[in-house]
Design an enzyme around this catalytic site. Structure first.
Site, PDB file in Angstrom:
ATOM      1  N   GLN A 119     123.646 -13.013  59.778  1.00  8.28           N
ATOM      2  CA  GLN A 119     124.491 -12.693  60.926  1.00  8.28           C
ATOM      3  C   GLN A 119     124.551 -11.198  61.213  1.00  8.28           C
ATOM      4  O   GLN A 119     124.944 -10.798  62.320  1.00  8.28           O
ATOM      5  CB  GLN A 119     125.906 -13.221  60.700  1.00  8.28           C
ATOM      6  CG  GLN A 119     126.683 -12.490  59.608  1.00  8.28           C
ATOM      7  CD  GLN A 119     128.027 -13.112  59.333  1.00  8.28           C
ATOM      8  OE1 GLN A 119     128.119 -14.122  58.642  1.00  8.28           O
ATOM      9  NE2 GLN A 119     129.084 -12.493  59.856  1.00  8.28           N
ATOM     10  N   ASN A 282     125.164 -19.920  53.215  1.00  9.32           N
ATOM     11  CA  ASN A 282     125.845 -18.773  53.812  1.00  9.32           C
ATOM     12  C   ASN A 282     124.965 -18.183  54.923  1.00  9.32           C
ATOM     13  O   ASN A 282     123.828 -18.620  55.132  1.00  9.32           O
ATOM     14  CB  ASN A 282     126.136 -17.728  52.724  1.00  9.32           C
ATOM     15  CG  ASN A 282     127.246 -16.771  53.110  1.00  9.32           C
ATOM     16  OD1 ASN A 282     127.800 -16.842  54.210  1.00  9.32           O
ATOM     17  ND2 ASN A 282     127.578 -15.859  52.227  1.00  9.32           N
TER      18      ASN A 282
END
Length: 319
Positions: A119, A282
């Site tokens: 991200q 994740n």
């Protein structure tokens, strides 16, 4: 000069030498760290690095280990890797999963999970959690894994309540995809870790019909849900033990339920010592944790929230 003053001066010199020696050791490590991670020198970041390395070096847990990683010189909150928020109380939730519940499940091995993504410095974890669960159920239903766009969610789902790089909720992502009659591919709408103008010209490749909240604070029901498909969850990730997790089964008693991070539960099982865990994907890149994944302790006896609040806000998309 009296003996007391001599002793005080001597102690000061010894402490100064020791401090310089410690700083020198960590400065050498920091220089290697910034070279490896292509970062510029910053004394402020060095102090963060030094404090974090002292924590890592002194840490001990029988079930999991820590290591220096790409986050050793940063503040997680300031870098948008986590976003504090209030938990949700579900008015309606679902617990009727009519599926066989095996002892272990690993959706990664069943080729319904895309590669670990990153991200970056954008508070978009909610988008990665939601795309992961939609990619998973689409692949299960259609026997075809498609990589869908987190950037579209960051750019386009404000009407549903999300805030681009400043946080959001997985259910609001699902609602956006329903309202938009689908979502585009990662290839056509690639991720750039910042909010841009919404691109409404791309072609939708995955649709969902609805979504369901899984009954809160019940790890048994969560296990039934994960046996059916990958599940989006919110967890607490603001502890240094989580930040520098390297391998093993994560279990920090301080990780209770201060939800600030969206992730994807892609399986469950037990290790060779019969310690139960959740397998979690994740969005901090494959260099973090166990190739981008973390195993989190499962079946807590004294906390219905689950470790790090993993059972507090589970939800799934429906096709």
């Amino acid at each position: 000069m009296n003996l007391f003053k001599i002793f005080t001066l001597f102690s000061f010199l010894i402490n100064s030498i020791q401090s310089m020696s410690v700083n020198s050791i960590y400065m050498d490590k920091y220089q290697k760290f910034i070279q490896k991670n292509n970062k510029n020198f910053s004394y402020g970041h060095f102090l963060i690095f030094k404090n974090n390395m002292e924590y890592i070096d002194s840490f001990h847990n029988d079930l999991f280990e820590l290591e220096m990683n790409q986050f050793t010189d940063v503040n997680m909150l300031e870098n948008n890797l986590i976003k504090k928020r209030d938990p949700i109380i579900y008015e309606n939730s679902f617990d009727g999963f009519d599926v066989e519940v095996p002892d272990s499940v690993n959706w990664v091995e069943k080729d319904v999970i895309t590669k670990v993504k990153n991200q970056g410095q954008c508070g978009s974890c909610y988008a990665f959690s939601a795309t992961g669960s939609m990619e998973g159920i689409y692949a299960i239903k259609n026997n075809h894994l498609r990589n869908i766009s987190e950037q579209e969610i960051v750019d386009c789902s404000q009407q549903e309540g999300n805030q681009g790089c400043f946080g959001g909720f997985m259910n609001q992502v699902f609602q956006y995809v329903i309202n938009n009659n689908g979502i585009c591919s990662e290839q056509e709408y690639p991720y750039n870790a910042e909010q841009d103008q919404c691109n409404d010209k791309c072609q939708n490749i995955v649709q969902i019909s609805s979504y369901q909240n899984v009954t809160q604070n019940n790890e048994t029901i969560l296990m039934h849900a994960v046996a059916q498909q990958p599940v989006s969850v919110a967890i607490q990730a603001n502890l240094p033990s989580f930040q520098f997790y390297s391998k093993g089964i994560y279990n920090d008693s301080q990780c209770a339920g201060e939800l600030d991070h969206g992730v994807l539960v892609v399986g469950y099982g037990a290790d060779d010592n019969n310690v139960s865990y959740w397998l979690v994907k994740n969005s901090w890149g494959p260099a973090w944790g166990e190739n981008g994944y973390i195993r989190i302790l499962r079946n807590l006896t004294n906390n219905t929230n689950g470790m790090c609040g993993i059972a507090m806000e589970p939800s799934i998309p429906i096709i």
